[in-house]
Write a protein that holds these residues in place. Structure first.
Motif, PDB file in Angstrom:
ATOM      1  N   TYR A  49     -13.622  53.449  82.245  1.00 47.11           N
ATOM      2  CA  TYR A  49     -12.451  53.237  83.080  1.00 47.11           C
ATOM      3  C   TYR A  49     -12.434  54.421  84.034  1.00 47.11           C
ATOM      4  CZ  TYR A  49     -10.536  49.984  79.569  1.00 47.11           C
ATOM      5  OH  TYR A  49     -10.324  48.955  78.695  1.00 47.11           O
ATOM      6  N   PHE A 107     -10.603  56.544  87.459  1.00 51.38           N
ATOM      7  CA  PHE A 107      -9.322  56.786  88.108  1.00 51.38           C
ATOM      8  C   PHE A 107      -9.497  57.805  89.232  1.00 51.38           C
ATOM      9  CE2 PHE A 107      -6.873  54.889  84.635  1.00 51.38           C
ATOM     10  CZ  PHE A 107      -7.744  55.011  83.560  1.00 51.38           C
ATOM     11  N   LYS A 155      -7.372  52.701  90.118  1.00 53.86           N
ATOM     12  CA  LYS A 155      -8.223  52.680  88.930  1.00 53.86           C
ATOM     13  C   LYS A 155      -9.168  51.490  88.977  1.00 53.86           C
ATOM     14  CE  LYS A 155      -4.826  50.139  86.112  1.00 53.86           C
ATOM     15  NZ  LYS A 155      -3.905  50.224  84.934  1.00 53.86           N
ATOM     16  N   ILE A 160     -11.103  49.005  86.276  1.00 60.24           N
ATOM     17  CA  ILE A 160     -11.175  48.596  84.875  1.00 60.24           C
ATOM     18  C   ILE A 160     -12.368  47.663  84.705  1.00 60.24           C
ATOM     19  CG2 ILE A 160      -9.928  47.552  82.955  1.00 60.24           C
ATOM     20  CD1 ILE A 160      -8.727  50.158  84.050  1.00 60.24           C
ATOM     21  N   ARG A 181     -12.325  57.537  81.524  1.00 59.09           N
ATOM     22  CA  ARG A 181     -12.140  57.272  80.095  1.00 59.09           C
ATOM     23  C   ARG A 181     -13.315  56.436  79.632  1.00 59.09           C
ATOM     24  NH1 ARG A 181      -6.852  57.914  78.217  1.00 59.09           N
ATOM     25  NH2 ARG A 181      -5.178  57.342  79.643  1.00 59.09           N
ATOM     26  N   MET A 239     -14.050  53.350  77.595  1.00 57.68           N
ATOM     27  CA  MET A 239     -13.251  52.242  77.068  1.00 57.68           C
ATOM     28  C   MET A 239     -13.677  51.823  75.667  1.00 57.68           C
ATOM     29  SD  MET A 239     -14.458  48.677  78.833  1.00 57.68           S
ATOM     30  CE  MET A 239     -14.296  49.145  80.541  1.00 57.68           C
ATOM     31  N   ASP A 240     -14.848  52.264  75.241  1.00 56.58           N
ATOM     32  CA  ASP A 240     -15.332  51.890  73.914  1.00 56.58           C
ATOM     33  C   ASP A 240     -15.026  52.938  72.855  1.00 56.58           C
ATOM     34  OD1 ASP A 240     -18.193  50.661  75.653  1.00 56.58           O
ATOM     35  OD2 ASP A 240     -16.456  49.531  74.956  1.00 56.58           O
ATOM     36  N   ASN A 241     -14.334  53.992  73.245  1.00 58.06           N
ATOM     37  CA  ASN A 241     -14.037  55.092  72.337  1.00 58.06           C
ATOM     38  C   ASN A 241     -12.567  55.060  71.974  1.00 58.06           C
ATOM     39  OD1 ASN A 241     -13.287  57.635  71.279  1.00 58.06           O
ATOM     40  ND2 ASN A 241     -15.022  58.611  72.281  1.00 58.06           N
ATOM     41  N   ASN A 262     -10.376  57.861  73.417  1.00 54.89           N
ATOM     42  CA  ASN A 262      -9.960  57.524  74.767  1.00 54.89           C
ATOM     43  C   ASN A 262      -9.499  58.698  75.606  1.00 54.89           C
ATOM     44  OD1 ASN A 262      -8.203  55.056  76.466  1.00 54.89           O
ATOM     45  ND2 ASN A 262     -10.165  54.684  75.540  1.00 54.89           N
ATOM     46  N   MET A 263     -10.205  59.827  75.528  1.00 48.37           N
ATOM     47  CA  MET A 263      -9.835  61.004  76.319  1.00 48.37           C
ATOM     48  C   MET A 263      -9.958  60.714  77.797  1.00 48.37           C
ATOM     49  SD  MET A 263     -11.845  63.995  74.295  1.00 48.37           S
ATOM     50  CE  MET A 263     -11.810  65.001  75.779  1.00 48.37           C
ATOM     51  N   LEU A 264      -9.095  61.361  78.589  1.00 54.78           N
ATOM     52  CA  LEU A 264      -9.145  61.267  80.043  1.00 54.78           C
ATOM     53  C   LEU A 264      -9.725  62.579  80.551  1.00 54.78           C
ATOM     54  CD1 LEU A 264      -8.395  59.611  82.558  1.00 54.78           C
ATOM     55  CD2 LEU A 264      -6.149  60.703  82.492  1.00 54.78           C
ATOM     56  N   THR A 265     -10.929  62.523  81.109  1.00 59.05           N
ATOM     57  CA  THR A 265     -11.645  63.708  81.562  1.00 59.05           C
ATOM     58  C   THR A 265     -11.679  63.749  83.074  1.00 59.05           C
ATOM     59  OG1 THR A 265     -13.036  63.698  79.591  1.00 59.05           O
ATOM     60  CG2 THR A 265     -13.861  64.926  81.489  1.00 59.05           C
ATOM     61  N   TYR A 302      -0.254  64.108  76.604  1.00 49.99           N
ATOM     62  CA  TYR A 302      -1.364  65.035  76.829  1.00 49.99           C
ATOM     63  C   TYR A 302      -0.821  66.368  77.333  1.00 49.99           C
ATOM     64  CZ  TYR A 302      -3.395  60.381  77.929  1.00 49.99           C
ATOM     65  OH  TYR A 302      -3.747  59.056  77.949  1.00 49.99           O
ATOM     66  N   TYR A 336      -2.595  69.458  79.532  1.00 53.35           N
ATOM     67  CA  TYR A 336      -3.759  69.916  80.270  1.00 53.35           C
ATOM     68  C   TYR A 336      -3.513  71.337  80.787  1.00 53.35           C
ATOM     69  CZ  TYR A 336      -5.861  65.231  80.638  1.00 53.35           C
ATOM     70  OH  TYR A 336      -6.447  64.010  80.365  1.00 53.35           O
ATOM     71  N   LEU A 361      -8.306  69.093  79.346  1.00 53.52           N
ATOM     72  CA  LEU A 361      -7.467  68.614  78.253  1.00 53.52           C
ATOM     73  C   LEU A 361      -7.409  69.651  77.136  1.00 53.52           C
ATOM     74  CD1 LEU A 361      -5.852  66.212  77.039  1.00 53.52           C
ATOM     75  CD2 LEU A 361      -7.986  65.534  75.924  1.00 53.52           C
ATOM     76  N   GLN A 403      -4.237  66.005  72.819  1.00 53.62           N
ATOM     77  CA  GLN A 403      -3.748  64.649  73.058  1.00 53.62           C
ATOM     78  C   GLN A 403      -3.089  64.140  71.788  1.00 53.62           C
ATOM     79  OE1 GLN A 403      -6.654  61.969  74.749  1.00 53.62           O
ATOM     80  NE2 GLN A 403      -5.663  60.153  73.901  1.00 53.62           N
ATOM     81  N   THR A 417      -3.019  54.595  74.274  1.00 45.71           N
ATOM     82  CA  THR A 417      -4.456  54.634  74.517  1.00 45.71           C
ATOM     83  C   THR A 417      -5.180  54.176  73.265  1.00 45.71           C
ATOM     84  OG1 THR A 417      -4.606  56.942  73.832  1.00 45.71           O
ATOM     85  CG2 THR A 417      -4.345  56.525  76.180  1.00 45.71           C
ATOM     86  N   GLY A 418      -6.409  53.810  73.443  1.00 44.17           N
ATOM     87  CA  GLY A 418      -7.201  53.329  72.324  1.00 44.17           C
ATOM     88  C   GLY A 418      -8.319  52.475  72.881  1.00 44.17           C
ATOM     89  N   ARG A 419      -9.185  52.007  72.036  1.00 45.62           N
ATOM     90  CA  ARG A 419     -10.318  51.225  72.501  1.00 45.62           C
ATOM     91  C   ARG A 419      -9.824  50.022  73.289  1.00 45.62           C
ATOM     92  NH1 ARG A 419     -12.571  50.797  67.962  1.00 45.62           N
ATOM     93  NH2 ARG A 419     -14.023  52.533  68.148  1.00 45.62           N
ATOM     94  N   GLY A 420     -10.294  49.911  74.509  1.00 48.24           N
ATOM     95  CA  GLY A 420      -9.919  48.786  75.353  1.00 48.24           C
ATOM     96  C   GLY A 420      -8.623  48.952  76.118  1.00 48.24           C
ATOM     97  N   MET A 421      -7.888  50.041  75.907  1.00 49.95           N
ATOM     98  CA  MET A 421      -6.627  50.246  76.624  1.00 49.95           C
ATOM     99  C   MET A 421      -6.943  50.891  77.968  1.00 49.95           C
ATOM    100  SD  MET A 421      -4.475  49.073  74.458  1.00 49.95           S
ATOM    101  CE  MET A 421      -2.878  49.620  75.008  1.00 49.95           C
ATOM    102  N   ASN A 422      -6.381  50.329  79.038  1.00 50.04           N
ATOM    103  CA  ASN A 422      -6.776  50.752  80.375  1.00 50.04           C
ATOM    104  C   ASN A 422      -5.688  51.471  81.136  1.00 50.04           C
ATOM    105  OD1 ASN A 422      -4.980  48.766  80.961  1.00 50.04           O
ATOM    106  ND2 ASN A 422      -6.463  47.338  81.810  1.00 50.04           N
TER     107      ASN A 422
END
Lengths: 115, 117
Positions: free
Chosen positions: A32, A34, A49, A51, A94, A96-98, A101-104, B33, B35, B45, B48, B98-103
């Motif tokens: 993902y 952004f 973003k 997706i 991010r 999406m498979d983790n 889901n950290m945002l770097t 979060y 930062y 980060l 979280q 957030t989580g797997r598949g969350m956008n």
């Protein structure tokens, strides 16, 4: 580990000209992506973003970004720059498979639009 | 909809002193979060939370930094003792989940600018 690279510290463009701010990313899963903008003494504001679906994403203030999976890039673009677009721009990813889901974020690119 | 609230906006302390920052996320947002943004760099980060549990704190200097999110709403970030290199803007952000598949994107507060002298 996931990462984001913004290869240009600063981009200079004349008002009315098109602009591009570059971003490449690295994640183990599917991304993902952004873009955020930061004005002086302000927090980060969300611009757009990616997706899934159309590789060209449209966002706020006339900005758009193009996702290129083969080049792992997500460059920010605008057809005609305004002086008020001058700010600091950050690309973020991010995985999406983790589940974590950290945002770097990348290191940022300063955009200077001159009249 | 109210945004992410942070306080104080500015803080100046001497090295070896302690400091605390407060964050109130957007109502209903499960993920919070913290930062650290050093001048001229992108946000890094620190920690979280998902509700009141820690999802990731791998980059938090745990010998001096601590954070908590009691009851899964407000959060505080503490530094004790502060060092000169802790001078930065501390940004709090939240997202619905957030989580797997969350956008979902993250929504940021205005930050707290810390100067350690």
């Amino acid at each position: 580990a996931q990462s984001v690279a913004q290869p240009e510290d600063q981009v200079n463009v004349a008002e009315g000209n098109p602009l591009t701010v570059k971003c490449t990313y690295s994640v183990s899963g599917n991304p993902y992506l952004f873009w955020y903008v930061q004005y002086p003494n302000r927090g980060l504001q969300f611009l757009l973003k990616y997706i899934t679906g159309d590789n060209l994403v449209k966002g706020s203030y006339g900005f758009e970004a193009e996702f290129n999976k083969s080049q792992t890039s997500f460059h920010l673009k605008k057809p005609s720059a305004l002086v008020s677009d001058s700010a600091l721009y950050f690309c973020a990813v991010r995985d999406m498979d983790n589940a974590g889901n950290m945002l770097t974020f990348g290191g940022g690119t300063r955009l200077m639009v001159k009249p | 909809e109210a945004g992410v609230a942070q306080s104080p906006r500015y803080k100046i302390i001497e090295k070896r002193q302690s400091v605390a920052f407060w964050c109130n996320p957007i109502s209903g947002h499960a993920t919070l979060y913290w930062y650290q943004q050093i001048l001229g760099q992108g946000p890094k980060l620190l920690i979280q939370f998902q509700n009141n549990g820690v999802v990731d704190d791998s980059q938090l200097p745990k010998d001096r930094f601590s954070a908590e999110r009691l009851k899964g709403v407000d959060s505080t970030l503490k530094i004790q003792p502060a060092k000169l290199e802790d001078s930065a803007v501390y940004l709090c952000a939240s997202s619905p989940r957030t989580g797997r598949g969350m956008n979902t994107e993250a929504f940021f507060g205005q930050g707290t600018r810390l100067t350690v002298v």
